[in-house]
Design a protein around this motif. Structure first.
Motif, PDB file in Angstrom:
ATOM      1  N   GLY A  52       0.802  -1.215   0.000  1.00  0.00           N
ATOM      2  CA  GLY A  52       0.000   0.000   0.000  1.00  0.00           C
ATOM      3  C   GLY A  52       0.837   1.268   0.000  1.00  0.00           C
ATOM      4  N   VAL A  53       0.159   2.389  -0.273  1.00  0.00           N
ATOM      5  CA  VAL A  53       0.851   3.677  -0.403  1.00  0.00           C
ATOM      6  C   VAL A  53       1.524   4.124   0.897  1.00  0.00           C
ATOM      7  CG1 VAL A  53       0.536   6.142  -0.860  1.00  0.00           C
ATOM      8  CG2 VAL A  53      -0.531   4.448  -2.353  1.00  0.00           C
ATOM      9  N   PRO A  54       0.872   4.046   2.061  1.00  0.00           N
ATOM     10  CA  PRO A  54       1.564   4.484   3.285  1.00  0.00           C
ATOM     11  C   PRO A  54       2.878   3.736   3.523  1.00  0.00           C
ATOM     12  CG  PRO A  54      -0.778   4.317   3.700  1.00  0.00           C
ATOM     13  CD  PRO A  54      -0.542   3.712   2.342  1.00  0.00           C
ATOM     14  N   HIS A  55       2.856   2.430   3.307  1.00  0.00           N
ATOM     15  CA  HIS A  55       4.086   1.644   3.462  1.00  0.00           C
ATOM     16  C   HIS A  55       5.117   2.057   2.422  1.00  0.00           C
ATOM     17  CE1 HIS A  55       6.664  -1.825   4.238  1.00  0.00           C
ATOM     18  NE2 HIS A  55       6.731  -1.978   2.919  1.00  0.00           N
ATOM     19  N   PHE A  56       4.674   2.269   1.187  1.00  0.00           N
ATOM     20  CA  PHE A  56       5.590   2.684   0.118  1.00  0.00           C
ATOM     21  C   PHE A  56       6.294   3.986   0.481  1.00  0.00           C
ATOM     22  CE2 PHE A  56       6.624   4.931  -3.791  1.00  0.00           C
ATOM     23  CZ  PHE A  56       7.287   3.961  -4.527  1.00  0.00           C
ATOM     24  N   CYS A  59       8.841   3.542   3.208  1.00  0.00           N
ATOM     25  CA  CYS A  59      10.087   2.981   2.668  1.00  0.00           C
ATOM     26  C   CYS A  59      10.918   4.062   1.977  1.00  0.00           C
ATOM     27  CB  CYS A  59       9.775   1.864   1.682  1.00  0.00           C
ATOM     28  SG  CYS A  59       9.105   0.372   2.426  1.00  0.00           S
ATOM     29  N   CYS A  60      10.254   4.924   1.220  1.00  0.00           N
ATOM     30  CA  CYS A  60      10.967   6.018   0.559  1.00  0.00           C
ATOM     31  C   CYS A  60      11.663   6.918   1.578  1.00  0.00           C
ATOM     32  CB  CYS A  60      10.008   6.846  -0.284  1.00  0.00           C
ATOM     33  SG  CYS A  60       9.372   6.031  -1.766  1.00  0.00           S
ATOM     34  N   LEU A  61      10.939   7.304   2.618  1.00  0.00           N
ATOM     35  CA  LEU A  61      11.506   8.204   3.621  1.00  0.00           C
ATOM     36  C   LEU A  61      12.585   7.513   4.446  1.00  0.00           C
ATOM     37  CD1 LEU A  61       8.321  10.115   4.812  1.00  0.00           C
ATOM     38  CD2 LEU A  61      10.206  10.985   3.411  1.00  0.00           C
ATOM     39  N   ARG A  62      12.394   6.234   4.743  1.00  0.00           N
ATOM     40  CA  ARG A  62      13.417   5.488   5.479  1.00  0.00           C
ATOM     41  C   ARG A  62      14.723   5.455   4.680  1.00  0.00           C
ATOM     42  NH1 ARG A  62      10.970   0.700   6.016  1.00  0.00           N
ATOM     43  NH2 ARG A  62       9.927   1.370   7.940  1.00  0.00           N
ATOM     44  N   ALA A  63      14.606   5.291   3.392  1.00  0.00           N
ATOM     45  CA  ALA A  63      15.796   5.244   2.540  1.00  0.00           C
ATOM     46  C   ALA A  63      16.496   6.600   2.449  1.00  0.00           C
ATOM     47  CB  ALA A  63      15.417   4.765   1.142  1.00  0.00           C
ATOM     48  N   ARG A  64      15.787   7.650   2.790  1.00  0.00           N
ATOM     49  CA  ARG A  64      16.375   9.001   2.777  1.00  0.00           C
ATOM     50  C   ARG A  64      16.543   9.563   4.195  1.00  0.00           C
ATOM     51  NH1 ARG A  64      17.688   7.179  -1.115  1.00  0.00           N
ATOM     52  NH2 ARG A  64      17.202   7.719  -3.287  1.00  0.00           N
ATOM     53  N   GLY A  68      11.173   9.327  10.480  1.00  0.00           N
ATOM     54  CA  GLY A  68      10.522   9.825  11.681  1.00  0.00           C
ATOM     55  C   GLY A  68       9.725  11.101  11.486  1.00  0.00           C
ATOM     56  N   ASP A  69       9.704  11.654  10.290  1.00  0.00           N
ATOM     57  CA  ASP A  69       9.017  12.924  10.024  1.00  0.00           C
ATOM     58  C   ASP A  69       7.561  12.633   9.649  1.00  0.00           C
ATOM     59  OD1 ASP A  69       8.097  15.386   9.090  1.00  0.00           O
ATOM     60  OD2 ASP A  69      10.065  15.948   8.299  1.00  0.00           O
ATOM     61  N   ALA A  70       6.688  12.616  10.645  1.00  0.00           N
ATOM     62  CA  ALA A  70       5.296  12.236  10.424  1.00  0.00           C
ATOM     63  C   ALA A  70       4.566  13.228   9.519  1.00  0.00           C
ATOM     64  CB  ALA A  70       4.570  12.120  11.765  1.00  0.00           C
ATOM     65  N   ALA A  71       4.851  14.517   9.676  1.00  0.00           N
ATOM     66  CA  ALA A  71       4.172  15.525   8.855  1.00  0.00           C
ATOM     67  C   ALA A  71       4.563  15.382   7.393  1.00  0.00           C
ATOM     68  CB  ALA A  71       4.509  16.919   9.362  1.00  0.00           C
ATOM     69  N   GLN A  75       2.181  14.329   4.138  1.00  0.00           N
ATOM     70  CA  GLN A  75       2.150  15.172   2.937  1.00  0.00           C
ATOM     71  C   GLN A  75       2.495  14.361   1.688  1.00  0.00           C
ATOM     72  OE1 GLN A  75       4.723  18.594   3.160  1.00  0.00           O
ATOM     73  NE2 GLN A  75       4.300  19.254   1.065  1.00  0.00           N
ATOM     74  N   LEU A  76       3.531  13.531   1.786  1.00  0.00           N
ATOM     75  CA  LEU A  76       3.948  12.744   0.631  1.00  0.00           C
ATOM     76  C   LEU A  76       2.906  11.689   0.254  1.00  0.00           C
ATOM     77  CD1 LEU A  76       7.788  12.165   1.080  1.00  0.00           C
ATOM     78  CD2 LEU A  76       6.595  13.925  -0.224  1.00  0.00           C
ATOM     79  N   ILE A  77       2.228  11.114   1.251  1.00  0.00           N
ATOM     80  CA  ILE A  77       1.167  10.157   0.948  1.00  0.00           C
ATOM     81  C   ILE A  77       0.076  10.837   0.111  1.00  0.00           C
ATOM     82  CG2 ILE A  77      -0.745   8.846   1.959  1.00  0.00           C
ATOM     83  CD1 ILE A  77       1.172   8.139   4.270  1.00  0.00           C
ATOM     84  N   ALA A  78      -0.352  12.024   0.546  1.00  0.00           N
ATOM     85  CA  ALA A  78      -1.404  12.744  -0.176  1.00  0.00           C
ATOM     86  C   ALA A  78      -0.941  13.120  -1.584  1.00  0.00           C
ATOM     87  CB  ALA A  78      -1.799  13.990   0.602  1.00  0.00           C
ATOM     88  N   GLU A  79       0.293  13.595  -1.700  1.00  0.00           N
ATOM     89  CA  GLU A  79       0.807  13.997  -3.010  1.00  0.00           C
ATOM     90  C   GLU A  79       0.992  12.792  -3.930  1.00  0.00           C
ATOM     91  OE1 GLU A  79       4.292  16.426  -2.732  1.00  0.00           O
ATOM     92  OE2 GLU A  79       3.375  17.815  -1.310  1.00  0.00           O
ATOM     93  N   PHE A  80       1.442  11.677  -3.355  1.00  0.00           N
ATOM     94  CA  PHE A  80       1.648  10.486  -4.182  1.00  0.00           C
ATOM     95  C   PHE A  80       0.327   9.947  -4.711  1.00  0.00           C
ATOM     96  CE2 PHE A  80       2.297   5.980  -5.013  1.00  0.00           C
ATOM     97  CZ  PHE A  80       3.466   6.002  -5.757  1.00  0.00           C
ATOM     98  N   ILE A  81      -0.699   9.909  -3.862  1.00  0.00           N
ATOM     99  CA  ILE A  81      -2.006   9.420  -4.308  1.00  0.00           C
ATOM    100  C   ILE A  81      -2.542  10.296  -5.439  1.00  0.00           C
ATOM    101  CG2 ILE A  81      -4.419   9.143  -3.627  1.00  0.00           C
ATOM    102  CD1 ILE A  81      -3.389   8.149  -0.913  1.00  0.00           C
ATOM    103  N   GLU A  82      -2.320  11.608  -5.340  1.00  0.00           N
ATOM    104  CA  GLU A  82      -2.762  12.507  -6.413  1.00  0.00           C
ATOM    105  C   GLU A  82      -2.046  12.182  -7.728  1.00  0.00           C
ATOM    106  OE1 GLU A  82      -3.121  17.299  -7.388  1.00  0.00           O
ATOM    107  OE2 GLU A  82      -2.289  16.627  -5.489  1.00  0.00           O
TER     108      GLU A  82
END
Length: 222
Positions: A52-56, A59-64, A68-71, A75-82
């Protein structure tokens, strides 16, 4: 037209019916560039697909080093779904899929979809690829409050079709666990996005050519 049939085949989507990794990779790197992060390789984003998108995005943020940046994650989840809702131009149907779906429908089996892809992007890519008419029931990663490998989405797809005897078809460890927890036979497509060897994934049958699938389904439901 398939509603009411007692036998059904329910499919995962990404890595099973379609190779969407190129579109997912492009969308991820659009986000990375937008937020000042280095891009990913295709193999990196492919390894993030399946839960799913939240896990994806996690993973992206963990790799960068920003897991730990919840905000930022929200934001990235919403932008990615769009972005995801129009990310269809690089996606391809796996060889043999249209003929297999036609053969299964003619048998006849009811066909459904149970994917961790959000339902609107799932429907958009099905329509773009001309597969949408095969699937009267589509359960996406945001259709319920839980996602695969929780069995509830697969149970919802079965209920939506009104089916009794069902085979689930997927490509990954997540799909195998979902089928096992739902108590359904599982056919593993070996050319998708699995993380490990076929031998390590619980399955009833494995196949690498969709021409084999109608026979596999008939065997499993005999």
């Amino acid at each position: 037209m398939n509603r009411g049939l007692t036998r059904a085949v329910i499919f995962d989507l990404d890595g099973t019916l379609i190779d969407s990794a190129p579109d997912i990779h492009a969308a991820a790197n659009t986000l990375m560039a937008r937020h000042g992060f280095a891009p990913f390789t295709p193999s990196e984003t492919r390894s993030f697909i399946g839960s799913g998108v939240p896990h994806f995005i996690t993973c992206c943020l963990r790799a960068r080093d920003r897991a730990g940046d919840a905000a930022l994650r929200a934001q990235l989840i919403a932008e990615f779904i769009e972005l995801y809702e129009t990310a269809v131009t690089l996606t391809q149907v796996y060889p043999g899929v249209p003929d297999a779906l036609t053969a299964l429908t003619a048998t006849p089996y009811a066909l459904g979809l149970c994917t961790n892809k959000p339902v609107m992007p799932a429907r958009a890519v099905l329509a773009h690829l001309g597969l949408d008419a095969h699937f009267p029931v589509v359960i996406g990663g945001d259709s319920l409050t839980v996602r695969k490998p929780d069995p509830a989405p697969l149970h919802a797809a079965v209920a939506g079709l009104g089916a009794r005897d069902v085979v689930y078809v997927g490509d990954s460890e997540v799909d195998a666990e979902t089928a096992a927890r739902a108590g359904l036979p599982f056919a593993l497509y070996t050319q998708g996005y699995r993380k490990g060897p076929v031998a390590d994934i619980t399955h009833d049958r494995a196949f690498d050519d969709f021409a084999e699938l109608p026979g596999i389904v008939a065997d499993l439901l005999s």
